[in-house]
Design a protein around this motif. Sequence first.
Motif, PDB file in Angstrom:
ATOM      1  N   TYR A 325     -25.854 -33.966 -54.505  1.00 60.42           N
ATOM      2  CA  TYR A 325     -24.478 -33.642 -54.117  1.00 60.42           C
ATOM      3  C   TYR A 325     -23.925 -32.681 -55.158  1.00 60.42           C
ATOM      4  CZ  TYR A 325     -19.702 -34.584 -52.435  1.00 60.42           C
ATOM      5  OH  TYR A 325     -18.428 -34.468 -51.923  1.00 60.42           O
ATOM      6  N   PHE A 326     -24.318 -31.424 -55.035  1.00 62.26           N
ATOM      7  CA  PHE A 326     -24.117 -30.404 -56.059  1.00 62.26           C
ATOM      8  C   PHE A 326     -22.644 -30.153 -56.364  1.00 62.26           C
ATOM      9  CE2 PHE A 326     -23.591 -25.759 -56.888  1.00 62.26           C
ATOM     10  CZ  PHE A 326     -24.152 -25.727 -58.154  1.00 62.26           C
ATOM     11  N   GLU A 327     -21.759 -30.397 -55.414  1.00 64.55           N
ATOM     12  CA  GLU A 327     -20.341 -30.116 -55.613  1.00 64.55           C
ATOM     13  C   GLU A 327     -19.730 -30.960 -56.724  1.00 64.55           C
ATOM     14  OE1 GLU A 327     -21.845 -30.716 -52.834  1.00 64.55           O
ATOM     15  OE2 GLU A 327     -21.379 -29.156 -51.354  1.00 64.55           O
ATOM     16  N   VAL A 328     -20.343 -32.109 -57.020  1.00 59.66           N
ATOM     17  CA  VAL A 328     -19.880 -32.978 -58.105  1.00 59.66           C
ATOM     18  C   VAL A 328     -20.826 -32.779 -59.289  1.00 59.66           C
ATOM     19  CG1 VAL A 328     -19.456 -35.362 -58.826  1.00 59.66           C
ATOM     20  CG2 VAL A 328     -18.934 -34.644 -56.475  1.00 59.66           C
ATOM     21  N   PRO A 329     -20.339 -32.258 -60.419  1.00 58.49           N
ATOM     22  CA  PRO A 329     -21.222 -31.957 -61.561  1.00 58.49           C
ATOM     23  C   PRO A 329     -22.133 -33.105 -61.974  1.00 58.49           C
ATOM     24  CG  PRO A 329     -19.039 -31.040 -61.941  1.00 58.49           C
ATOM     25  CD  PRO A 329     -18.939 -31.859 -60.682  1.00 58.49           C
ATOM     26  N   LEU A 330     -21.633 -34.322 -61.872  1.00 60.01           N
ATOM     27  CA  LEU A 330     -22.438 -35.487 -62.244  1.00 60.01           C
ATOM     28  C   LEU A 330     -23.731 -35.550 -61.439  1.00 60.01           C
ATOM     29  CD1 LEU A 330     -22.683 -38.234 -63.738  1.00 60.01           C
ATOM     30  CD2 LEU A 330     -21.400 -39.261 -61.839  1.00 60.01           C
ATOM     31  N   PHE A 331     -23.683 -35.062 -60.189  1.00 52.73           N
ATOM     32  CA  PHE A 331     -24.846 -35.158 -59.317  1.00 52.73           C
ATOM     33  C   PHE A 331     -25.569 -33.822 -59.150  1.00 52.73           C
ATOM     34  CE2 PHE A 331     -21.748 -38.369 -57.587  1.00 52.73           C
ATOM     35  CZ  PHE A 331     -22.326 -39.449 -58.240  1.00 52.73           C
ATOM     36  N   ALA A 332     -25.248 -32.865 -60.018  1.00 53.42           N
ATOM     37  CA  ALA A 332     -25.934 -31.581 -60.016  1.00 53.42           C
ATOM     38  C   ALA A 332     -26.940 -31.468 -61.150  1.00 53.42           C
ATOM     39  CB  ALA A 332     -24.919 -30.435 -60.119  1.00 53.42           C
ATOM     40  N   LYS A 333     -26.908 -32.424 -62.051  1.00 50.29           N
ATOM     41  CA  LYS A 333     -27.695 -32.324 -63.283  1.00 50.29           C
ATOM     42  C   LYS A 333     -29.190 -32.208 -63.039  1.00 50.29           C
ATOM     43  CE  LYS A 333     -24.320 -34.772 -66.166  1.00 50.29           C
ATOM     44  NZ  LYS A 333     -24.071 -35.983 -66.999  1.00 50.29           N
ATOM     45  N   ASN A 334     -29.727 -32.989 -62.125  1.00 50.32           N
ATOM     46  CA  ASN A 334     -31.179 -32.963 -61.941  1.00 50.32           C
ATOM     47  C   ASN A 334     -31.638 -31.716 -61.194  1.00 50.32           C
ATOM     48  OD1 ASN A 334     -31.897 -35.338 -63.364  1.00 50.32           O
ATOM     49  ND2 ASN A 334     -31.133 -36.578 -61.677  1.00 50.32           N
ATOM     50  N   SER A 335     -30.802 -31.182 -60.316  1.00 49.39           N
ATOM     51  CA  SER A 335     -31.135 -29.899 -59.688  1.00 49.39           C
ATOM     52  C   SER A 335     -31.134 -28.791 -60.733  1.00 49.39           C
ATOM     53  CB  SER A 335     -30.137 -29.572 -58.566  1.00 49.39           C
ATOM     54  OG  SER A 335     -30.342 -30.404 -57.441  1.00 49.39           O
ATOM     55  N   GLU A 336     -30.155 -28.825 -61.625  1.00 49.15           N
ATOM     56  CA  GLU A 336     -30.113 -27.826 -62.694  1.00 49.15           C
ATOM     57  C   GLU A 336     -31.307 -27.983 -63.625  1.00 49.15           C
ATOM     58  OE1 GLU A 336     -26.321 -28.230 -64.543  1.00 49.15           O
ATOM     59  OE2 GLU A 336     -25.249 -27.183 -62.930  1.00 49.15           O
ATOM     60  N   ALA A 337     -31.704 -29.218 -63.877  1.00 43.74           N
ATOM     61  CA  ALA A 337     -32.886 -29.462 -64.716  1.00 43.74           C
ATOM     62  C   ALA A 337     -34.133 -28.879 -64.062  1.00 43.74           C
ATOM     63  CB  ALA A 337     -33.065 -30.961 -64.951  1.00 43.74           C
ATOM     64  N   LEU A 338     -34.249 -29.043 -62.747  1.00 43.92           N
ATOM     65  CA  LEU A 338     -35.388 -28.462 -62.045  1.00 43.92           C
ATOM     66  C   LEU A 338     -35.352 -26.949 -62.125  1.00 43.92           C
ATOM     67  CD1 LEU A 338     -37.891 -28.724 -60.273  1.00 43.92           C
ATOM     68  CD2 LEU A 338     -36.382 -28.794 -58.273  1.00 43.92           C
ATOM     69  N   ALA A 339     -34.172 -26.356 -61.973  1.00 45.41           N
ATOM     70  CA  ALA A 339     -34.042 -24.900 -62.054  1.00 45.41           C
ATOM     71  C   ALA A 339     -34.536 -24.394 -63.403  1.00 45.41           C
ATOM     72  CB  ALA A 339     -32.589 -24.484 -61.824  1.00 45.41           C
ATOM     73  N   ARG A 340     -34.167 -25.075 -64.468  1.00 46.54           N
ATOM     74  CA  ARG A 340     -34.616 -24.654 -65.803  1.00 46.54           C
ATOM     75  C   ARG A 340     -36.122 -24.832 -65.973  1.00 46.54           C
ATOM     76  NH1 ARG A 340     -29.303 -26.575 -67.133  1.00 46.54           N
ATOM     77  NH2 ARG A 340     -30.038 -28.733 -67.287  1.00 46.54           N
ATOM     78  N   LYS A 341     -36.674 -25.896 -65.404  1.00 48.24           N
ATOM     79  CA  LYS A 341     -38.122 -26.107 -65.499  1.00 48.24           C
ATOM     80  C   LYS A 341     -38.879 -25.029 -64.734  1.00 48.24           C
ATOM     81  CE  LYS A 341     -38.134 -31.123 -66.292  1.00 48.24           C
ATOM     82  NZ  LYS A 341     -38.917 -31.069 -67.552  1.00 48.24           N
ATOM     83  N   LEU A 342     -38.395 -24.658 -63.562  1.00 49.81           N
ATOM     84  CA  LEU A 342     -39.048 -23.601 -62.788  1.00 49.81           C
ATOM     85  C   LEU A 342     -38.950 -22.267 -63.514  1.00 49.81           C
ATOM     86  CD1 LEU A 342     -37.934 -24.389 -59.112  1.00 49.81           C
ATOM     87  CD2 LEU A 342     -40.047 -25.075 -60.284  1.00 49.81           C
ATOM     88  N   ALA A 343     -37.782 -21.997 -64.086  1.00 53.61           N
ATOM     89  CA  ALA A 343     -37.596 -20.742 -64.807  1.00 53.61           C
ATOM     90  C   ALA A 343     -38.534 -20.642 -66.002  1.00 53.61           C
ATOM     91  CB  ALA A 343     -36.146 -20.616 -65.264  1.00 53.61           C
ATOM     92  N   ALA A 344     -38.821 -21.786 -66.617  1.00 51.48           N
ATOM     93  CA  ALA A 344     -39.695 -21.803 -67.793  1.00 51.48           C
ATOM     94  C   ALA A 344     -41.146 -21.528 -67.434  1.00 51.48           C
ATOM     95  CB  ALA A 344     -39.586 -23.152 -68.500  1.00 51.48           C
ATOM     96  N   LEU A 345     -41.495 -21.677 -66.158  1.00 48.65           N
ATOM     97  CA  LEU A 345     -42.888 -21.437 -65.750  1.00 48.65           C
ATOM     98  C   LEU A 345     -43.238 -19.970 -65.910  1.00 48.65           C
ATOM     99  CD1 LEU A 345     -43.132 -23.686 -62.572  1.00 48.65           C
ATOM    100  CD2 LEU A 345     -43.951 -24.187 -64.868  1.00 48.65           C
ATOM    101  N   GLY A 346     -42.414 -19.093 -65.257  1.00 43.87           N
ATOM    102  CA  GLY A 346     -42.546 -17.640 -65.419  1.00 43.87           C
ATOM    103  C   GLY A 346     -43.957 -17.102 -65.524  1.00 43.87           C
ATOM    104  N   GLY A 347     -44.100 -15.816 -65.374  1.00 49.08           N
ATOM    105  CA  GLY A 347     -45.362 -15.120 -65.632  1.00 49.08           C
ATOM    106  C   GLY A 347     -46.519 -15.539 -64.746  1.00 49.08           C
ATOM    107  N   ASN A 348     -47.699 -15.099 -65.140  1.00 57.79           N
ATOM    108  CA  ASN A 348     -48.953 -15.421 -64.447  1.00 57.79           C
ATOM    109  C   ASN A 348     -48.899 -15.086 -62.957  1.00 57.79           C
ATOM    110  OD1 ASN A 348     -50.042 -16.543 -66.847  1.00 57.79           O
ATOM    111  ND2 ASN A 348     -48.970 -18.464 -66.438  1.00 57.79           N
ATOM    112  N   ALA A 349     -48.176 -14.026 -62.619  1.00 57.88           N
ATOM    113  CA  ALA A 349     -48.055 -13.535 -61.249  1.00 57.88           C
ATOM    114  C   ALA A 349     -47.406 -14.560 -60.323  1.00 57.88           C
ATOM    115  CB  ALA A 349     -49.415 -13.108 -60.689  1.00 57.88           C
ATOM    116  N   ARG A 350     -46.781 -15.571 -60.898  1.00 59.72           N
ATOM    117  CA  ARG A 350     -46.125 -16.603 -60.085  1.00 59.72           C
ATOM    118  C   ARG A 350     -44.838 -16.041 -59.492  1.00 59.72           C
ATOM    119  NH1 ARG A 350     -46.126 -20.088 -63.619  1.00 59.72           N
ATOM    120  NH2 ARG A 350     -47.716 -21.559 -62.953  1.00 59.72           N
TER     121      ARG A 350
END
Length: 400
Positions: A325-350
Amino acid sequence: MQLRDIRSVPKDSLRGKTILVRVDFNVPLRKLNGGYEVDPHGDWRIRRSVDTIEYLSKAGARVALASHAGRPGGTVHEELRMTPMARRLEALLGSKKKIIVASDCVGGEAERAVAGAGEGDIIMLENLRFHVGEEANDAAFARALAKGKDLFVNDQLGTSHRAHASVSAITGLLPSYAGILLIDEVEHLSDVLDAPPHPFVFIMAGAKLETKLPLVKSMLPRVDSIYIGGAAANTLLSYMGKPVGKSKVSLGHEAVVREPGWEKVKLPIDAVVAKDASGTGVRTCKVEDVRPDEYIYDVGPRTVEMIAKDAEAAQLIVWNGPLGYFEVPLFAKNSEALARKLAALGGNARQIVIGGGDTEDLVESAGVREKMSFVSTGGGAMLAFLSGEQLPGLMPLIIS
């Protein structure tokens, strides 16, 4: 899919022409000194249109921009006027030439604003949805919009799945082309459909399972795994006998879990739950341990780790829709955590492709937008494209 590209028209023939450009400037606004301005953190749709606007303006065309904002329902809403979008575009263009702001999108005032413009000038027409004819795909409204124009350019994906006058009916009245943004969107999304690299991980979420099923069925043969979050996941968990507390579920689609290839579909293994949206009694638990008086508002950290681990081996990751439930910051944390994890993958033609308004806002708030391979400006339109639907805004532009 190959579209008629406005750059295929000899550039010198554009000089002196009046070109109607459908853009998507439906961006977040914030209050300023009794008025409104575009939130600089949410101006990405305007930024993406700059290439086409500059191309046409520098070619000497009069550029009449048409967009909607919000859902005014055919009446004028002062807070949804296009002036703040015009001012933001001026800032992005960095030009001393001010953008002409018309007081309407059709009729005498709009016609005089366009006729009075010089070569290379840019005119911002008023909100299309102040007229009921826009969403009704009304022929008379389309004719009024086309009056005094020589060419039409669709430079947005966001409403191209809608049969609206400025997207669909207009193409029967003017020679019509795709702009640079739309060409880029279609090329990237066509790659996802036609020749995706593997492993291919698809992440999606939504409020209603029934609106997501066509996409799931379309993508199952193409992907290696699909992760589903949001309220759609709650419904699927309930089909599989898991407790979902007071969370709303959609009935009537139980047979979907027996679809061929359904073993590729992955659901949350833990959840963030609470007794209400304000976070009363918030806690994280296994999906098997949701209590009868609780709602599921987000996926849990173990689900994020599960998706991220699968994504590490993927060559293509497509994500549409926050997992909670992204509209409430309390319930956006894990989606944001996933976004940061995906961003950290980077490179390797991904390749990491992001789509959907809320997902785009999410990667922006997580500070990782620039680390994604491609961020689509389409939400529902991106899903419709990937579902194999024929989009009214694209069909007239296809080169046969």
